[in-house]
Design an enzyme around this catalytic site. Structure first.
Site, PDB file in Angstrom:
ATOM      1  N   CYS A  76      -6.329   7.178   1.978  1.00 18.28           N
ATOM      2  CA  CYS A  76      -5.703   8.460   2.307  1.00 18.28           C
ATOM      3  C   CYS A  76      -5.292   8.424   3.772  1.00 18.28           C
ATOM      4  CB  CYS A  76      -6.688   9.600   2.056  1.00 18.28           C
ATOM      5  SG  CYS A  76      -6.109  11.229   2.581  1.00 18.28           S
ATOM      6  N   CYS A 199       2.028   8.915   2.628  1.00 22.33           N
ATOM      7  CA  CYS A 199       0.915   9.504   1.874  1.00 22.33           C
ATOM      8  C   CYS A 199       0.777   8.691   0.596  1.00 22.33           C
ATOM      9  CB  CYS A 199       1.192  10.969   1.555  1.00 22.33           C
ATOM     10  SG  CYS A 199       0.011  11.732   0.403  1.00 22.33           S
TER      11      CYS A 199
END
Length: 283
Positions: A76, A199
């Site tokens: 992440c 992302c």
């Protein structure tokens, strides 16, 4: 104490990190993986740093206590930016690999020297991203766009009972709005010829992004480089499994979610071809 037979821990704020898990499986086919999707608190990119740091510390500690992991991959971008330094201080003996937007390879690839970056608000606002961008801004102009709601829309699309057509239209609309705000895409001087997916969720919207920016624009994500880095660290410390030690297929993966179990099962089946029995809800 972890051994070469210990699993590799991987976590994300939701299902986006499955893109990194897929790359890890390809690069490290003999390894065992424990994946935590913190979907009950997703997306991290729209949370504050303190909350993200607390969740990362909790998940890491649980992985060490329950699974004795030999390495941790933070799949992440937002969690990496907010928490990786603190986690490394808290767990000095544990190799911790993070992900961050691939600005360096994008700058090297771009022929127009204009690179687009789409990421969460948390990543874009982080000091880590600012330092990364400044380090590669000498020869390259970066068009940076925070995509509020996009990770959430991708995450929500995996939930049971959803209208797939409506979800796809919503994701397309968000992508179209954010890309239009960045400038022109193409290979002519001044155009954006390289787009960084900042992302881990965004790779699952790659087809939509590709249709909007065109075939000549390169899409760059970080999954494979992160997997290769993980391999290098484990190889250097003698912690790789030997092929003869590879786990059975039904033991190679254990996936846990703090959100809806059916959503993780759907995403794992769609994107990794994993059976639903390998997924479970967090206790």
């Amino acid at each position: 104490m972890p051994s070469p037979l210990s699993p590799i821990g991987v976590f994300d704020s939701g299902i986006g990190g499955l893109s990194v898990l897929r790359a890890l499986r390809d690069v490290l086919p003999d390894e065992q993986f424990v994946y935590v999707a913190d979907s009950g608190n997703a997306p991290y990119g729209e949370r504050g740093d303190a909350f993200v740091q607390q969740r990362c510390a909790h998940i890491t500690q649980q992985m060490r206590e329950r699974h004795d992991i030999k390495a941790l991959v933070i799949a992440c971008n937002t969690a990496t930016a907010a928490a990786i330094e603190g986690l490394r201080e808290q767990h000095p003996g544990l190799p911790i690999i993070g992900v961050e937007p691939a600005l360096k390879p994008a700058a090297q690839h771009s022929q127009t020297h204009v690179v687009g970056v789409i990421a969460t608000q948390g990543t874009v606002n982080s000091s880590r991203f600012a330092i990364l961008q400044a380090a590669h801004a000498t020869q390259t102009r970066f068009a940076v766009q925070a995509c509020n709601g996009l990770a959430r829309a991708i995450e929500d699309s995996t939930r049971p009972g959803r209208d797939a057509s409506a979800d796809a239209a919503h994701i397309q609309g968000l992508c179209q709005t954010y890309l239009a705000a960045m400038g022109d895409f193409g290979t002519q001087p001044g155009q954006i010829d390289t787009l960084v997916l900042g992302c881990t969720h965004y790779i699952f919207a790659a087809d939509t992004l590709r249709a909007l920016v065109g075939d000549q624009v390169a899409l760059i994500d970080t999954a494979t480089p992160v997997a290769r880095r993980t391999y290098s660290l484990l190889h250097a410390t003698g912690m790789l499994r030997k092929p003869a030690q590879a786990p059975a297929a039904d033991e190679a993966f254990s996936l846990v979610t703090t959100g809806e179990l059916a959503a993780l099962q759907y995403a794992a089946a769609q994107w990794l071809g994993l059976p639903p029995q390998l997924c479970q809800a967090a206790d």
